[in-house]
Write a protein that holds these residues in place. Structure first.
Motif, mmCIF file in Angstrom:
data_model
loop_
_atom_site.group_PDB
_atom_site.id
_atom_site.type_symbol
_atom_site.label_atom_id
_atom_site.label_comp_id
_atom_site.label_asym_id
_atom_site.label_seq_id
_atom_site.Cartn_x
_atom_site.Cartn_y
_atom_site.Cartn_z
ATOM 1 N N ASP A 24 1.776 16.594 29.063
ATOM 2 C CA ASP A 24 1.922 15.082 29.235
ATOM 3 C C ASP A 24 3.648 14.677 28.859
ATOM 4 O O ASP A 24 4.290 15.383 28.050
ATOM 5 C CB ASP A 24 1.244 14.280 28.094
ATOM 6 C CG ASP A 24 -0.119 14.457 28.301
ATOM 7 O OD1 ASP A 24 -0.613 14.664 29.284
ATOM 8 O OD2 ASP A 24 -0.962 14.656 27.360
ATOM 9 N N PHE A 25 3.954 13.365 29.375
ATOM 10 C CA PHE A 25 5.257 12.891 29.136
ATOM 11 C C PHE A 25 5.279 11.560 28.712
ATOM 12 O O PHE A 25 4.438 10.930 29.244
ATOM 13 C CB PHE A 25 6.314 13.166 30.290
ATOM 14 C CG PHE A 25 7.300 12.307 30.236
ATOM 15 C CD1 PHE A 25 8.673 12.950 29.729
ATOM 16 C CD2 PHE A 25 7.646 11.048 31.025
ATOM 17 C CE1 PHE A 25 9.762 12.378 29.801
ATOM 18 C CE2 PHE A 25 8.987 10.467 30.905
ATOM 19 C CZ PHE A 25 10.067 11.083 30.415
ATOM 20 N N LEU A 26 6.030 11.299 27.616
ATOM 21 C CA LEU A 26 6.111 10.084 27.166
ATOM 22 C C LEU A 26 7.381 9.528 26.829
ATOM 23 O O LEU A 26 8.495 10.219 26.509
ATOM 24 C CB LEU A 26 5.317 9.982 25.827
ATOM 25 C CG LEU A 26 5.320 8.684 25.039
ATOM 26 C CD1 LEU A 26 3.857 8.560 24.352
ATOM 27 C CD2 LEU A 26 6.305 8.394 23.914
ATOM 28 N N ALA A 27 7.815 8.400 27.228
ATOM 29 C CA ALA A 27 8.986 7.367 26.970
ATOM 30 C C ALA A 27 8.940 6.327 26.186
ATOM 31 O O ALA A 27 8.118 5.554 26.783
ATOM 32 C CB ALA A 27 9.910 7.502 28.369
ATOM 33 N N GLN A 28 9.603 5.927 25.256
ATOM 34 C CA GLN A 28 9.554 4.870 24.430
ATOM 35 C C GLN A 28 10.822 4.147 24.293
ATOM 36 O O GLN A 28 11.690 4.918 23.849
ATOM 37 C CB GLN A 28 8.784 5.066 23.168
ATOM 38 C CG GLN A 28 8.478 3.837 22.306
ATOM 39 C CD GLN A 28 7.675 4.203 21.168
ATOM 40 O OE1 GLN A 28 7.437 5.542 20.770
ATOM 41 N NE2 GLN A 28 7.456 3.412 20.274
ATOM 42 N N GLN A 37 4.099 6.358 29.859
ATOM 43 C CA GLN A 37 3.506 7.632 29.637
ATOM 44 C C GLN A 37 2.825 8.048 31.039
ATOM 45 O O GLN A 37 2.193 7.457 31.655
ATOM 46 C CB GLN A 37 1.993 7.434 28.744
ATOM 47 C CG GLN A 37 1.362 8.786 28.222
ATOM 48 C CD GLN A 37 0.493 8.319 27.228
ATOM 49 O OE1 GLN A 37 0.486 7.496 26.849
ATOM 50 N NE2 GLN A 37 -0.238 9.707 26.656
ATOM 51 N N ARG A 58 12.865 7.008 22.443
ATOM 52 C CA ARG A 58 12.317 8.458 22.387
ATOM 53 C C ARG A 58 11.528 9.057 23.812
ATOM 54 O O ARG A 58 11.129 8.069 24.471
ATOM 55 C CB ARG A 58 10.973 7.865 21.222
ATOM 56 C CG ARG A 58 10.068 9.148 21.113
ATOM 57 C CD ARG A 58 8.965 8.782 20.433
ATOM 58 N NE ARG A 58 7.838 9.763 20.083
ATOM 59 C CZ ARG A 58 6.686 9.618 20.041
ATOM 60 N NH1 ARG A 58 6.090 8.266 19.305
ATOM 61 N NH2 ARG A 58 5.677 10.557 19.690
ATOM 62 N N PHE A 59 11.801 10.198 23.954
ATOM 63 C CA PHE A 59 11.475 10.978 25.051
ATOM 64 C C PHE A 59 10.412 12.267 24.345
ATOM 65 O O PHE A 59 11.083 12.647 23.448
ATOM 66 C CB PHE A 59 12.626 11.257 25.837
ATOM 67 C CG PHE A 59 13.238 10.183 26.275
ATOM 68 C CD1 PHE A 59 12.929 9.554 27.520
ATOM 69 C CD2 PHE A 59 14.502 10.002 25.813
ATOM 70 C CE1 PHE A 59 13.475 8.519 27.972
ATOM 71 C CE2 PHE A 59 15.313 8.861 26.115
ATOM 72 C CZ PHE A 59 14.748 7.971 27.399
ATOM 73 N N GLU A 60 9.470 12.115 24.771
ATOM 74 C CA GLU A 60 8.432 13.303 24.329
ATOM 75 C C GLU A 60 7.872 14.105 25.630
ATOM 76 O O GLU A 60 7.447 13.195 26.583
ATOM 77 C CB GLU A 60 7.556 12.836 23.607
ATOM 78 C CG GLU A 60 6.444 13.802 22.853
ATOM 79 C CD GLU A 60 5.543 12.880 21.905
ATOM 80 O OE1 GLU A 60 4.664 13.728 21.607
ATOM 81 O OE2 GLU A 60 5.860 11.984 21.443
ATOM 82 N N THR A 61 7.804 15.295 25.353
ATOM 83 C CA THR A 61 6.808 16.071 26.409
ATOM 84 C C THR A 61 6.064 16.927 25.366
ATOM 85 O O THR A 61 6.378 17.804 24.634
ATOM 86 C CB THR A 61 7.812 16.957 27.211
ATOM 87 O OG1 THR A 61 8.842 16.301 27.888
ATOM 88 C CG2 THR A 61 6.973 18.066 28.069
ATOM 89 N N ARG A 62 4.693 16.784 25.814
ATOM 90 C CA ARG A 62 3.768 17.439 24.802
ATOM 91 C C ARG A 62 2.909 18.367 25.625
ATOM 92 O O ARG A 62 2.113 18.011 26.674
ATOM 93 C CB ARG A 62 2.909 16.352 24.027
ATOM 94 C CG ARG A 62 1.787 16.716 23.282
ATOM 95 C CD ARG A 62 1.166 15.643 22.510
ATOM 96 N NE ARG A 62 0.693 14.601 23.578
ATOM 97 C CZ ARG A 62 0.518 13.347 23.153
ATOM 98 N NH1 ARG A 62 0.943 12.837 21.747
ATOM 99 N NH2 ARG A 62 0.073 12.430 24.009
#
Length: 560
Positions: free
Chosen positions: A405-409, A223, A427-431
């Motif tokens: 924010d950026f998140l990679a799981q 993150q 999982r890749f997420e940009t919030r």
């Protein structure tokens, strides 16, 4: 007529003998030529005062001296000071250019022999027995040693150093937000289940089904806060400014500790001088009492003169007792500033001399103080901290500025009891987060920070005015005390001559014992005023150095 002339001759011879003995005693115990002018006014303690507590640095005032020699010596000293190049500061009051207060302490302390002046290493030490606090070490110290011990051992200074280290650790904590965070979660589960069938009411169990399942779960989450609305940069800059604020506080405390240690040392010297003056008064009163008793025995004095001399001696002893008490208090005050060991009693080793001269004009001194004083920069730093608080209030977690924010799981879930393999997921997420309405909370926090900026501005102006007042007060006191040194020095010579003439008149029968007593008191007071003028001059110079700070090198202390 013959009887009258005989009595006069006997009285004159008796008084001449007493005066000769007094002059011989004064010449025997007078100071050597290597002593300072103030030290030449002091004499060693008399054996008659052994009942008093031992004071190794106590000296007695000289009873009489040749006025012509005194005037000549004073003129020589004044001429020498006018022809010699003026010193900016004395080495005993201001160290050379230093990179840090610790370096100065180590430089001085390395020159000292091993001693027990340093306090116990345990700050939680709590003495419980009288012998634990008994003063068994009588340690003479110079002013340089006092400053060195203060910069090393003072508790307030140690606390300021710890606060700097704490703020540096907080900066590392805030800078951690510049890097992404990586979190790993893993677990290994072993599940065991058992199912029974049958008529449980009759206690019959027909069959038992058992199953076992082993699963492994692993998750890794990366993150990173791409944009925080300026909160991250504001927190880092705030932590940096907080370090600077605490460094300035460390410098302020260092200067204050140096000032207090020096001032307390001068107060101890003053207390020593007062004890010496009180001892001289006791000796003068004792001599007067002996003269009165001898005159009464010879039939030339009265009982009233003896009683009056006894009263003067009792008053002088009372004053000596009070002076010794003040001396003990001054020693303990200095020991408290230096945070020395429980068993140490400090004694001033330096003579009472002028510490130095001040070469700057008043205007130059004021400008130098504005440049050097940590208190002014502290207010500017507080203003910068308030500016960063405003940014944090607007862009923080509860702010109204958008955050990205950026998140990679990565994770897998595997049943180890079968051969189907693991269930892997990515999982890749940009919030994007944007608080549109918070009830005015962010703007209220920003306004509070702005008001703190206004307070810092006002406090800066107050500190500037206070610094100028401190500089002018110390500067004017320095000038006045410097003039007082010259006038009191001349007054001592005048009073010595007056005492000599009063004794000659008394011996010739044209003066009274009251004239001698008054002349002795005037001389004792003149000597005390002379020493007080020197000490007050040193205190004014010390106060002026504190008002300017970091003089003469104009460098702030570099903390380690």
């Amino acid at each position: 007529m013959f009887v009258l002339r005989y009595c006069v001759c006997v009285s004159v011879g008796l008084l001449s003998t007493l005066s000769l003995n007094t002059e011989l005693m004064a010449q025997t115990v007078s100071s050597g030529p290597g002593k300072s002018e103030a030290a030449k006014l002091l004499l060693p303690s008399d054996n008659s005062l052994k009942s008093q507590p031992r004071v190794s640095d106590i000296k007695q005032m000289k009873e009489s001296s040749d006025s012509s020699k005194t005037k000549k010596k004073s003129a020589t000293v004044v001429k020498k000071r006018q022809t010699s190049a003026p010193r900016i500061l004395s080495q005993t009051t201001t160290p050379p250019s230093l990179e840090s207060s610790d370096a100065y302490s180590e430089t001085i302390l390395e020159q000292l022999p091993p001693n027990n002046l340093n306090p116990n290493g345990n700050p939680l030490l709590f003495p419980t027995k009288p012998e634990n606090v008994e003063t068994t070490i009588n340690q003479p110290v110079t002013l340089e040693e006092v400053i060195a011990f203060a910069l090393q051992n003072n508790r307030e200074l140690q606390e300021a150093r710890i606060a700097v280290e704490e703020s540096k650790a907080l900066l590392v904590e805030q800078r951690a937000a510049l890097y992404p965070s990586l979190q790993i979660d893993s677990s290994l589960n072993r599940d065991f289940t058992e199912r029974q069938t049958g008529d449980f009411a009759q206690g019959i169990i027909e069959s038992v089904a058992r199953s076992r399942q082993t699963t492994g779960i692993f998750n890794a989450v990366l993150q990173y806060n791409i944009y925080t609305g300026g909160e991250r940069d504001a927190q880092i800059k705030r932590a940096e400014r907080e370090i600077r604020s605490r460094q300035l506080e460390l410098e302020r405390v260092s200067e204050q500790v140096r000032f207090e240690a020096t001032d307390n040392y001068y107060l101890l010297q003053n207390a020593d001088a007062q004890v010496a003056i009180a001892q001289a008064d006791v000796e003068n009163a004792s001599q007067t009492l002996r003269d009165a008793q001898l005159l009464e025995q010879a039939g030339l004095g009265t009982r009233f003169d003896v009683l009056r001399a006894e009263g003067d001696l009792a008053a002088a002893n009372e004053e000596l007792t009070r002076a010794i008490a003040q001396q003990r208090i001054a020693r303990r005050r200095l020991a408290e500033t230096l945070s020395v060991g429980q068993h140490v009693q400090l004694v001033a080793a330096d003579e009472i001399t002028e510490s130095g001269n001040w070469s700057l004009s008043l205007e130059e001194t004021i400008v130098r103080a504005y440049k050097n004083r940590a208190e002014l920069e502290q207010q500017l730093v507080q203003r910068e901290i308030a500016q960063q608080d405003r940014r944090i209030a607007m862009g923080g977690q509860d702010g109204i500025i958008p955050r990205l924010d950026f998140l990679a799981q990565y994770g897998f879930d595997d049943d180890l009891d079968n051969s189907l393999g693991a269930l892997v997921n990515y999982r890749f997420e940009t919030r994007l987060t944007w608080r549109l309405f918070d009830g005015g909370r962010a703007f209220a926090g920003a306004r509070a920070a702005e008001r703190r900026m206004d307070q810092a501005n006002i406090q800066f102006a107050d500190a500037r005015n206070q610094i100028r007042f401190e500089v002018e007060d110390a500067y004017y006191q320095l000038i006045a005390n410097r003039e007082n040194i010259s006038s009191t020095r001349q007054n001592v010579a005048t009073r010595e001559e007056a005492l000599r003439l009063a004794r000659l008149r008394f011996q010739a029968g044209v003066g009274t014992q009251t004239d001698v007593i008054n002349a002795q008191r005037d001389l004792s007071q003149a000597r005390g005023n002379f020493l007080q003028a020197i000490i007050q001059y040193n205190q004014s110079l010390n106060a002026l150095q504190r008002a300017v700070s970091n003089y003469p090198d104009d460098r702030l202390f570099e903390t380690r």
